[in-house]
Design an enzyme around this catalytic site. Structure first.
Site, PDB file in Angstrom:
ATOM      1  N   ASP A   1       0.845  -1.197   0.000  1.00 49.26           N
ATOM      2  CA  ASP A   1       0.000   0.000   0.000  1.00 49.26           C
ATOM      3  C   ASP A   1       0.878   1.244   0.000  1.00 49.26           C
ATOM      4  O   ASP A   1       1.638   1.476   0.938  1.00 49.26           O
ATOM      5  CB  ASP A   1      -0.884   0.003   1.250  1.00 49.26           C
ATOM      6  CG  ASP A   1      -1.830   1.204   1.259  1.00 49.26           C
ATOM      7  OD1 ASP A   1      -2.898   1.109   0.630  1.00 49.26           O
ATOM      8  OD2 ASP A   1      -1.482   2.240   1.872  1.00 49.26           O
TER       9      ASP A   1
ATOM     10  N   TYR B   1       2.962   9.886  -0.025  1.00 51.39           N
ATOM     11  CA  TYR B   1       4.006   9.288   0.826  1.00 51.39           C
ATOM     12  C   TYR B   1       5.400   9.547   0.249  1.00 51.39           C
ATOM     13  O   TYR B   1       6.402   9.376   0.935  1.00 51.39           O
ATOM     14  CB  TYR B   1       3.826   7.770   1.002  1.00 51.39           C
ATOM     15  CG  TYR B   1       2.511   7.322   1.598  1.00 51.39           C
ATOM     16  CD1 TYR B   1       1.653   8.226   2.209  1.00 51.39           C
ATOM     17  CD2 TYR B   1       2.124   5.982   1.558  1.00 51.39           C
ATOM     18  CE1 TYR B   1       0.436   7.810   2.731  1.00 51.39           C
ATOM     19  CE2 TYR B   1       0.914   5.569   2.088  1.00 51.39           C
ATOM     20  CZ  TYR B   1       0.069   6.489   2.671  1.00 51.39           C
ATOM     21  OH  TYR B   1      -1.128   6.066   3.189  1.00 51.39           O
TER      22      TYR B   1
ATOM     23  N   LYS C   1      -2.798   6.025  -4.361  1.00 53.73           N
ATOM     24  CA  LYS C   1      -3.934   6.928  -4.095  1.00 53.73           C
ATOM     25  C   LYS C   1      -3.684   8.298  -4.711  1.00 53.73           C
ATOM     26  O   LYS C   1      -2.542   8.769  -4.733  1.00 53.73           O
ATOM     27  CB  LYS C   1      -4.116   7.092  -2.581  1.00 53.73           C
ATOM     28  CG  LYS C   1      -4.027   5.778  -1.811  1.00 53.73           C
ATOM     29  CD  LYS C   1      -4.193   5.921  -0.325  1.00 53.73           C
ATOM     30  CE  LYS C   1      -3.863   4.618   0.386  1.00 53.73           C
ATOM     31  NZ  LYS C   1      -2.477   4.509   0.873  1.00 53.73           N
TER      32      LYS C   1
ATOM     33  N   HIS D   1      -7.733   9.450  -2.063  1.00 55.78           N
ATOM     34  CA  HIS D   1      -7.128   9.384  -0.729  1.00 55.78           C
ATOM     35  C   HIS D   1      -8.039   9.948   0.375  1.00 55.78           C
ATOM     36  O   HIS D   1      -8.183   9.359   1.431  1.00 55.78           O
ATOM     37  CB  HIS D   1      -5.776  10.118  -0.752  1.00 55.78           C
ATOM     38  CG  HIS D   1      -4.810   9.623   0.267  1.00 55.78           C
ATOM     39  ND1 HIS D   1      -3.459   9.565   0.055  1.00 55.78           N
ATOM     40  CD2 HIS D   1      -4.990   9.163   1.528  1.00 55.78           C
ATOM     41  CE1 HIS D   1      -2.852   9.088   1.125  1.00 55.78           C
ATOM     42  NE2 HIS D   1      -3.761   8.845   2.035  1.00 55.78           N
TER      43      HIS D   1
HETATM   44  P1  NAD Z   1      -0.073   1.104  11.979  1.00 56.77           P
HETATM   45  O1  NAD Z   1      -1.282   0.987  12.806  1.00 56.77           O
HETATM   46  O2  NAD Z   1       0.255   0.082  10.981  1.00 56.77           O
HETATM   47  O3  NAD Z   1       1.110   1.279  13.005  1.00 56.77           O
HETATM   48  C1  NAD Z   1       2.438   1.450  12.620  1.00 56.77           C
HETATM   49  C2  NAD Z   1       3.282   1.609  13.873  1.00 56.77           C
HETATM   50  O4  NAD Z   1       3.220   0.410  14.659  1.00 56.77           O
HETATM   51  C3  NAD Z   1       4.730   1.845  13.536  1.00 56.77           C
HETATM   52  O5  NAD Z   1       5.220   2.844  14.424  1.00 56.77           O
HETATM   53  C4  NAD Z   1       5.417   0.531  13.827  1.00 56.77           C
HETATM   54  O6  NAD Z   1       6.713   0.718  14.299  1.00 56.77           O
HETATM   55  C5  NAD Z   1       4.537  -0.065  14.905  1.00 56.77           C
HETATM   56  N1  NAD Z   1       4.504  -1.549  14.792  1.00 56.77           N
HETATM   57  C6  NAD Z   1       4.217  -2.263  13.671  1.00 56.77           C
HETATM   58  N2  NAD Z   1       4.250  -3.580  13.952  1.00 56.77           N
HETATM   59  C7  NAD Z   1       4.582  -3.708  15.253  1.00 56.77           C
HETATM   60  C8  NAD Z   1       4.766  -4.812  16.100  1.00 56.77           C
HETATM   61  N3  NAD Z   1       4.596  -6.049  15.657  1.00 56.77           N
HETATM   62  N4  NAD Z   1       5.105  -4.585  17.393  1.00 56.77           N
HETATM   63  C9  NAD Z   1       5.255  -3.321  17.844  1.00 56.77           C
HETATM   64  N5  NAD Z   1       5.091  -2.208  17.090  1.00 56.77           N
HETATM   65  C10 NAD Z   1       4.751  -2.407  15.803  1.00 56.77           C
HETATM   66  O7  NAD Z   1      -0.138   2.573  11.305  1.00 56.77           O
HETATM   67  P2  NAD Z   1      -0.022   3.172   9.851  1.00 56.77           P
HETATM   68  O8  NAD Z   1       1.323   2.915   9.274  1.00 56.77           O
HETATM   69  O9  NAD Z   1      -0.451   4.575   9.938  1.00 56.77           O
HETATM   70  O10 NAD Z   1      -1.130   2.382   9.006  1.00 56.77           O
HETATM   71  C11 NAD Z   1      -0.824   1.275   8.169  1.00 56.77           C
HETATM   72  C12 NAD Z   1      -0.810   1.681   6.703  1.00 56.77           C
HETATM   73  O11 NAD Z   1      -2.078   2.217   6.319  1.00 56.77           O
HETATM   74  C13 NAD Z   1       0.150   2.834   6.378  1.00 56.77           C
HETATM   75  O12 NAD Z   1       1.497   2.432   6.395  1.00 56.77           O
HETATM   76  C14 NAD Z   1      -0.380   3.280   5.047  1.00 56.77           C
HETATM   77  O13 NAD Z   1       0.053   2.413   4.007  1.00 56.77           O
HETATM   78  C15 NAD Z   1      -1.876   3.195   5.290  1.00 56.77           C
HETATM   79  N6  NAD Z   1      -2.475   4.476   5.748  1.00 56.77           N
HETATM   80  C16 NAD Z   1      -3.474   5.033   4.991  1.00 56.77           C
HETATM   81  C17 NAD Z   1      -4.075   6.219   5.374  1.00 56.77           C
HETATM   82  C18 NAD Z   1      -5.158   6.807   4.527  1.00 56.77           C
HETATM   83  O14 NAD Z   1      -5.521   7.987   4.753  1.00 56.77           O
HETATM   84  N7  NAD Z   1      -5.695   6.090   3.565  1.00 56.77           N
HETATM   85  C19 NAD Z   1      -3.678   6.868   6.570  1.00 56.77           C
HETATM   86  C20 NAD Z   1      -2.680   6.285   7.326  1.00 56.77           C
HETATM   87  C21 NAD Z   1      -2.106   5.086   6.915  1.00 56.77           C
END
Ligand code: NAD
Length: 274
Positions: A48, A53, A78, A111
């Site tokens: 994704d 980004y 997006k 997005h």
């Molecule tokens: P997430 O909920 O995936 O959390 C990421 C955080 O959790 C990071 O700091 C990482 O270090 C930590 N983490 C991951 N795995 C872990 C584990 N096993 N143990 C401990 N800590 C851990 O948050 P995100 O990255 O914001 O969301 C996931 C994806 O969704 C994004 O990377 C992006 O591709 C997408 N996204 C989309 C939108 C949108 O507006 N459409 C907004 C935000 C994110």
């Protein structure tokens, strides 16, 4: 839900892996290619990204260098908020393809909802009808935004990617999507790191002998929601896809649902200023 290759079938018949790899905040720098290659190496086949980004070239490079055939990897990107409108969106799509160094996308999303949603959606419909993208959808759409699109669209969105986690499961949006055969997809499934402080998640982690992250991600899958956790740490990348040797009981699923406070960690789509 057997393994990392398990997929949902979208309303147009396209197969979308239930688990993907999020790339938000993975910076545009040489070393970042390795994080994405690691995810592909351990078995993720769904990436994704988004124009905003700034890492589409990194994603494209990782896909090429992985040696995995392009058609075995599901790539989402997006269109950003300043590229809404028919012509601008068509151009933004071409720029995204160039940056990813590919000739098609698996999924292209709006997005965030903005005032030009309908014009932007028409551009996505054209891209879909021209065979440039295998599925089209939206992101951060509330029910009223979806209703606006459904009013006169030719093609019903296949996916709505929204903030979704135990504290904010967007029940109304989810029900609406189910009714209209729109696949819900979770961003922020780990609450961008905040999920690790929730006592019930710690309790269930001990009970099932799985990590908090695995409980949260398995919960998404059992709720019928595609999920795309992000990590740049190899052990966590592996941990986040080791979800298929246990099942959360119905009773515990309900307990997790009771964590719903209706409080977002991200922005409200109706009041964004970007
Ligand atoms: P997430 O909920 O995936 O959390 C990421 C955080 O959790 C990071 O700091 C990482 O270090 C930590 N983490 C991951 N795995 C872990 C584990 N096993 N143990 C401990 N800590 C851990 O948050 P995100 O990255 O914001 O969301 C996931 C994806 O969704 C994004 O990377 C992006 O591709 C997408 N996204 C989309 C939108 C949108 O507006 N459409 C907004 C935000 C994110």
């Amino acid at each position: 839900m057997l393994d990392i290759n398990s997929f949902t079938v979208l309303n147009n018949g396209v197969k979308m892996p239930w688990l993907g790899f999020g790339t938000y905040k993975i910076e545009y720098e040489e070393s970042s290619v390795d994080y994405i290659k690691t995810a592909l190496k351990v078995g993720y086949r769904h990436l994704d990204t988004a124009a905003v980004y700034g890492n589409e070239p990194i994603v494209g490079k990782a896909v090429k260098e992985s040696g995995i055939p392009r058609n075995e990897i599901f790539i989402t990107s997006k269109v950003w908020n300043n590229k809404h409108g028919y012509d601008k969106t068509l151009k933004a799509f071409e720029d995204t393809l160039k940056r990813l160094d590919t000739d098609y996308l698996d999924l292209y999303l709006i997005h965030w909802p903005k005032t030009l949603n309908k014009e932007t959606w028409k551009a996505l419909e054209k891209l879909y009808k021209d065979g440039r993208v295998r599925a089209i959808g939206v992101s951060n759409f509330k029910v009223h935004h979806l209703e606006e699109i459904l009013e006169d669209c030719e093609i019903v969105p296949m996916v709505n990617q929204v903030e979704y986690h135990p504290q904010f499961p967007q029940t109304e949006v989810h029900e609406f999507c189910k009714k209209n055969k729109i696949q819900l997809e979770s961003w922020g499934p780990l609450m961008q790191g905040k999920i690790f402080d929730i006592p019930l998640m710690k309790e269930l982690s001990l009970k099932y002998g799985k990590t908090i992250s695995q409980i949260a991600l398995r919960w998404d899958l059992q709720m019928g929601v595609v999920t795309i956790p992000k990590s740049i740490n190899e052990n966590r990348i592996k941990e986040n896809c080791d979800l298929y040797d246990f099942e959360i009981s119905k009773e515990d699923m309900k307990k997790i649902e009771s964590l719903n406070t209706g409080v977002r960690i991200g922005h409200d789509p109706d009041t964004i200023t970007f």
